[in-house]
Design a protein around this motif. Structure first.
Motif, PDB file in Angstrom:
ATOM      1  N   ASP A  88     -38.604  34.420 -69.622  1.00 38.65           N
ATOM      2  CA  ASP A  88     -40.039  34.342 -70.046  1.00 38.65           C
ATOM      3  C   ASP A  88     -40.413  32.599 -70.159  1.00 38.65           C
ATOM      4  O   ASP A  88     -39.793  31.837 -70.661  1.00 38.65           O
ATOM      5  CB  ASP A  88     -40.350  35.103 -71.211  1.00 38.65           C
ATOM      6  CG  ASP A  88     -39.866  36.272 -71.154  1.00 38.65           C
ATOM      7  OD1 ASP A  88     -40.075  37.108 -70.243  1.00 38.65           O
ATOM      8  OD2 ASP A  88     -39.255  37.079 -72.248  1.00 38.65           O
TER       9      ASP A  88
ATOM     10  N   VAL B 267     -43.257  30.700 -72.281  1.00 38.59           N
ATOM     11  CA  VAL B 267     -43.794  30.786 -74.021  1.00 38.59           C
ATOM     12  C   VAL B 267     -44.382  29.447 -74.225  1.00 38.59           C
ATOM     13  O   VAL B 267     -43.802  28.622 -73.998  1.00 38.59           O
ATOM     14  CB  VAL B 267     -42.604  31.307 -74.869  1.00 38.59           C
ATOM     15  CG1 VAL B 267     -43.188  31.309 -76.321  1.00 38.59           C
ATOM     16  CG2 VAL B 267     -41.742  32.745 -74.598  1.00 38.59           C
TER      17      VAL B 267
ATOM     18  N   GLN C  20     -44.875  24.145 -73.094  1.00 43.81           N
ATOM     19  CA  GLN C  20     -44.589  25.335 -72.561  1.00 43.81           C
ATOM     20  C   GLN C  20     -42.699  25.208 -72.502  1.00 43.81           C
ATOM     21  O   GLN C  20     -42.218  24.511 -72.087  1.00 43.81           O
ATOM     22  CB  GLN C  20     -45.021  25.633 -71.189  1.00 43.81           C
ATOM     23  CG  GLN C  20     -45.004  27.106 -70.649  1.00 43.81           C
ATOM     24  CD  GLN C  20     -45.598  27.431 -69.542  1.00 43.81           C
ATOM     25  OE1 GLN C  20     -45.497  26.781 -68.475  1.00 43.81           O
ATOM     26  NE2 GLN C  20     -46.403  28.362 -69.565  1.00 43.81           N
TER      27      GLN C  20
ATOM     28  N   ARG D 174     -33.480  28.994 -75.401  1.00 44.71           N
ATOM     29  CA  ARG D 174     -34.820  28.369 -75.008  1.00 44.71           C
ATOM     30  C   ARG D 174     -34.658  26.982 -74.507  1.00 44.71           C
ATOM     31  O   ARG D 174     -33.898  26.221 -75.152  1.00 44.71           O
ATOM     32  CB  ARG D 174     -35.438  28.189 -76.676  1.00 44.71           C
ATOM     33  CG  ARG D 174     -35.914  29.649 -77.113  1.00 44.71           C
ATOM     34  CD  ARG D 174     -36.325  29.630 -78.457  1.00 44.71           C
ATOM     35  NE  ARG D 174     -35.149  29.341 -79.315  1.00 44.71           N
ATOM     36  CZ  ARG D 174     -34.841  29.328 -80.741  1.00 44.71           C
ATOM     37  NH1 ARG D 174     -36.269  29.486 -81.201  1.00 44.71           N
ATOM     38  NH2 ARG D 174     -33.939  29.233 -81.338  1.00 44.71           N
TER      39      ARG D 174
ATOM     40  N   GLY E  42     -45.415  34.651 -71.888  1.00 42.51           N
ATOM     41  CA  GLY E  42     -45.409  35.280 -73.339  1.00 42.51           C
ATOM     42  C   GLY E  42     -46.259  34.552 -74.348  1.00 42.51           C
ATOM     43  O   GLY E  42     -46.979  33.582 -74.073  1.00 42.51           O
TER      44      GLY E  42
ATOM     45  N   SER F  93     -46.593  32.357 -78.299  1.00 42.48           N
ATOM     46  CA  SER F  93     -46.203  31.133 -78.820  1.00 42.48           C
ATOM     47  C   SER F  93     -44.858  31.202 -79.530  1.00 42.48           C
ATOM     48  O   SER F  93     -44.639  32.209 -79.864  1.00 42.48           O
ATOM     49  CB  SER F  93     -47.398  30.373 -79.588  1.00 42.48           C
ATOM     50  OG  SER F  93     -47.467  31.084 -80.414  1.00 42.48           O
ATOM     51  N   THR F  94     -44.198  30.012 -79.760  1.00 46.09           N
ATOM     52  CA  THR F  94     -43.054  30.001 -80.518  1.00 46.09           C
ATOM     53  C   THR F  94     -43.002  28.963 -81.217  1.00 46.09           C
ATOM     54  O   THR F  94     -43.810  27.627 -80.956  1.00 46.09           O
ATOM     55  CB  THR F  94     -41.548  30.098 -79.864  1.00 46.09           C
ATOM     56  OG1 THR F  94     -40.605  30.174 -80.396  1.00 46.09           O
ATOM     57  CG2 THR F  94     -41.745  29.048 -78.980  1.00 46.09           C
TER      58      THR F  94
END
Length: 304
Positions: free
Chosen positions: A252, A254, A263, A275, A301, A303-304
């Motif tokens: 993904d 994100v 990103q 990640r 996707g 946000s993180t």
């Protein structure tokens, strides 16, 4: 080739050096109607329509194309004393710009972007160095990409795709450079021929979860068709991340702040989520999806 029109500008604050810069880089169009009088009697009328510019600018805008080969050879020889051109290579476009270097560390290297009849290159005059170049027949796609900057306006970059990956260039007029490359690169827009998958290795950041919170660590990421994804920190003895192709369940994209952009890539197996961040996010996300097969489409996707 359809030349781009020259846009008129007007600024009463310009100085002589400003005029010379514009003359050499963009050119000057003269639209002049003049009447010469003697004792208030009009005697001579002059109607002048002329274009004056640097020789490279004139050629870029499609002017003086009827020159004979002897004159072209003279111009080519003059340019080759400053720029490393081949005997049969002519300059199509030239503008200030730069090249985004990935190895041994990520940085922008400023210079001058030259589009010739054979290649695209970034040349630095002082000290003399060819920072980057690629043959035009290897360019499969070209476009623009917007990058956010800290505390400043967004910047438009030129993203150039070849069989070896994607390269980012800065340019004074990115849209004009993209149009010129598309007009002269024979394979631009054509399907990329199938190639044997080879290991992909680059500088990659890994978001490691620690007791006090998550921390980005810089290191080397490797994608290998046989062993899958591995990541190893600068001081690590062995890789901190190992994911074989059969373990990857999803890939993904994100939104989130990273050391190299906004990103990140989230790679999941049955139990964990890895990640990662890299300067070439799209290329790595695509390569990870291909590595694991059709069951892992790359998605964008939250946000993180």
């Amino acid at each position: 080739m359809t030349a781009d029109p020259m846009e008129p500008t007007r600024d009463l604050r310009v100085t002589l050096p400003d005029l010379v810069d514009v003359l050499l880089d963009k050119g000057v169009y003269l639209d002049l109607d003049l009447i010469v009088t003697v004792a208030d009697i009009p005697l001579i009328g002059v109607s002048l329509r002329a274009m004056v510019g640097g020789i490279e600018t004139m050629l870029e805008h499609g002017m003086m194309q009827a020159w004979d080969e002897r004159t072209r050879e003279w111009v080519r020889g003059s340019l080759s004393r400053r720029v490393p051109l081949a005997d049969d290579e002519d300059v199509v476009a030239r503008m200030a710009g730069g090249h985004h270097q990935e190895e041994p560390y990520a940085t922008w290297r400023p210079g001058t972007v030259y589009l010739t009849t054979r290649r695209l290159m970034v040349w630095r005059a002082e000290p003399r160095e060819l920072l980057w170049h690629t043959p035009l027949d290897e360019v499969t796609d070209v476009g623009t990409r917007t990058e956010r900057s800290a505390g400043g306006p967004d910047r438009t970059r030129v993203a150039l795709t070849t069989p070896t990956g994607t390269t980012l260039l800065s340019a004074a007029a990115p849209e004009r450079l993209v149009a010129a490359v598309r007009a002269h690169a024979p394979a631009c827009g054509a399907p990329v021929p199938a190639r044997r998958r080879e290991p992909l290795e680059a500088r990659v950041w890994y978001l490691e979860d620690l007791a006090g919170g998550s921390v980005w660590r810089g290191g080397t990421g490797t994608l290998d068709p046989g062993t899958g994804l591995t990541w190893k920190g600068v001081r690590d003895v062995r890789p901190a991340v190992r994911l074989g192709p059969d373990r990857i369940r999803s890939v993904d994209l994100v939104q989130g702040r990273t050391p190299v952009g906004r990103q990140l890539i989230v790679v999941r197996d049955d139990a964990t989520a890895v990640r990662l961040a890299t300067a070439d996010t799209a290329r790595w996300a695509t390569a990870l999806s291909h590595l694991a097969g059709p069951r892992t489409p790359s998605r964008t996707g939250g946000s993180t």
